[in-house]
Design an enzyme around this catalytic site. Structure first.
Site, PDB file in Angstrom:
ATOM      1  N   TYR A   1       0.782  -1.308  -0.003  1.00 39.63           N
ATOM      2  CA  TYR A   1       0.389   0.040   0.018  1.00 39.63           C
ATOM      3  C   TYR A   1       1.038   0.976   0.354  1.00 39.63           C
ATOM      4  O   TYR A   1       0.774   1.696  -0.760  1.00 39.63           O
ATOM      5  CB  TYR A   1      -0.828   0.140   1.400  1.00 39.63           C
ATOM      6  CG  TYR A   1      -1.680   1.445   1.060  1.00 39.63           C
ATOM      7  CD1 TYR A   1      -2.966   1.529   0.093  1.00 39.63           C
ATOM      8  CD2 TYR A   1      -1.706   2.308   1.837  1.00 39.63           C
ATOM      9  CE1 TYR A   1      -4.036   2.190   0.170  1.00 39.63           C
ATOM     10  CE2 TYR A   1      -2.937   3.216   1.651  1.00 39.63           C
ATOM     11  CZ  TYR A   1      -4.024   2.670   1.197  1.00 39.63           C
ATOM     12  OH  TYR A   1      -4.447   4.138   0.714  1.00 39.63           O
TER      13      TYR A   1
ATOM     14  N   SER B   1      -6.486   0.764  -4.637  1.00 40.27           N
ATOM     15  CA  SER B   1      -6.527   2.362  -4.374  1.00 40.27           C
ATOM     16  C   SER B   1      -5.011   2.662  -4.168  1.00 40.27           C
ATOM     17  O   SER B   1      -4.546   2.910  -5.867  1.00 40.27           O
ATOM     18  CB  SER B   1      -7.278   2.154  -3.063  1.00 40.27           C
ATOM     19  OG  SER B   1      -7.686   3.373  -3.161  1.00 40.27           O
TER      20      SER B   1
ATOM     21  N   ASP C   1     -17.497   3.190  -8.954  1.00 47.14           N
ATOM     22  CA  ASP C   1     -17.001   3.631  -7.688  1.00 47.14           C
ATOM     23  C   ASP C   1     -16.682   5.626  -7.334  1.00 47.14           C
ATOM     24  O   ASP C   1     -16.451   5.874  -8.641  1.00 47.14           O
ATOM     25  CB  ASP C   1     -15.357   2.844  -8.130  1.00 47.14           C
ATOM     26  CG  ASP C   1     -14.594   3.400  -6.936  1.00 47.14           C
ATOM     27  OD1 ASP C   1     -14.464   4.380  -6.421  1.00 47.14           O
ATOM     28  OD2 ASP C   1     -13.403   2.674  -6.911  1.00 47.14           O
TER      29      ASP C   1
ATOM     30  N   HIS D   1     -16.294   1.259  -4.137  1.00 44.78           N
ATOM     31  CA  HIS D   1     -14.652   1.244  -3.816  1.00 44.78           C
ATOM     32  C   HIS D   1     -14.243  -0.013  -3.531  1.00 44.78           C
ATOM     33  O   HIS D   1     -12.700  -0.611  -3.079  1.00 44.78           O
ATOM     34  CB  HIS D   1     -14.270   2.701  -3.626  1.00 44.78           C
ATOM     35  CG  HIS D   1     -12.446   2.309  -3.528  1.00 44.78           C
ATOM     36  ND1 HIS D   1     -12.058   2.798  -5.024  1.00 44.78           N
ATOM     37  CD2 HIS D   1     -11.816   2.697  -2.294  1.00 44.78           C
ATOM     38  CE1 HIS D   1     -11.057   2.765  -3.737  1.00 44.78           C
ATOM     39  NE2 HIS D   1     -10.719   2.912  -3.163  1.00 44.78           N
TER      40      HIS D   1
END
Length: 300
Positions: A67, A148, A232, A269
């Site tokens: 991430y 993301s 999304d 999302h």
């Protein structure tokens, strides 16, 4: 687990039993590897005890997840889907704590933001290099996955070092770094990314890392799966549409591996997604990884 300060002992507080799962069959190891600028980056590596780097010799499918942003820490947790990967594909699962996260405080977070965002991608690429050098896996057996902000991570790393991976999955990613702030709540992300419209240095830095603007024609990409959802409202699906279009246009004709997009309908999302849709998506992702890494399902 419960830790008693007076006795300095850790004891089991509560256990949730999962049918077919034997925790004693697995081992989790934390290592520290050097990134490009010699910064020590921690990484957790989890796999069945029956396999080891010495025995693997680069032969086992490995999933590298990351991430690296917004002061978010990736802490140890239990995941059924990751267990499926380790138990039924006999895979290795690795999670590096990249700069940009919150694992070591605000200094660690800031070291992976704005003009320093490339540090995050370097940390991830050097995690891949560590796993390969240590004998856990090989490029043809290594998959990367992130969602993301982690989708940006995967897209940027696939562009910058495609030779390191056999498969890459970018989920609901922020992939157009020059225009992200113009859609939905994108302007709020300028705190981590900067703003291409308001600062020349930030424009130049963002242009260099933007997945949509750095697709290459002169390389072989890993098998790419871009996943998004048509509703999304956090990271607009236009990011994924533009990136897969660039990939297929510039690299598609000569690429030996598939460059695909998966679009979920009537979904967003990820938060609040029905369990049935979650299972379908993870099944598709693992099937894609297995097909392209040569991983075989094993019943246990």
């Amino acid at each position: 687990m419960h830790y008693d300060i007076e006795s300095d002992k850790t004891v089991k507080f509560k256990e949730t039993v999962v049918k077919g799962f034997r925790p004693e069959d697995y081992v989790a190891t934390q290592v520290f590897y050097e990134s490009k600028d010699k910064t020590k980056i921690p990484m957790f590596i989890v796999h069945n005890k029956a396999i080891s780097p010495q025995k693997m010799k680069g032969s086992h499918p490995t999933l590298l997840y990351g991430y690296g942003g917004f002061n978010i820490s990736l802490k140890p947790s239990f995941s059924i889907s990751r267990l499926v990967w380790m138990q039924h594909f006999y895979g290795v699962y690795a999670v590096p704590n990249l700069r940009g996260g919150g694992e070591y405080g605000e200094k660690w977070h800031n070291a992976g933001t704005k003009l320093k965002k490339q540090n995050v991608f370097d940390d991830f690429q050097y995690a891949a290099k560590y796993l390969i050098a240590a004998g856990y896996t090989s490029p043809d057996k290594l998959a990367i996955w992130g969602g993301s902000n982690g989708g940006l991570l995967v897209g940027a790393c696939a562009n910058q070092a495609p030779e390191l991976y056999g498969c890459a999955v970018a989920a609901v990613g922020v992939l157009d770094m020059l225009r992200f702030h113009k859609f939905t709540i994108g302007y709020a992300w300028c705190s981590d990314y900067g703003n291409a419209d308001e600062d020349k240095e930030e424009f130049e830095a963002l242009y260099k890392i933007s997945p949509c603007h750095n697709v290459r024609e002169d390389v072989q990409y890993p098998a790419m799966l871009i996943t998004t959802a048509d509703h999304d409202d956090r990271v607009s699906p236009l990011h994924s549409y533009k990136y897969i279009s660039a990939l297929q246009d510039k690299a598609g004709a000569a690429n030996k591996r598939p460059l695909l997009i998966r679009i979920e309908v009537k979904a967003g999302h990820g938060g609040g997604k029905p369990l049935s849709k979650q299972i379908e998506e993870i099944s598709d992702v693992f099937a894609f990884m297995a097909r392209n890494l040569g991983a075989t399902w094993v019943d246990q």
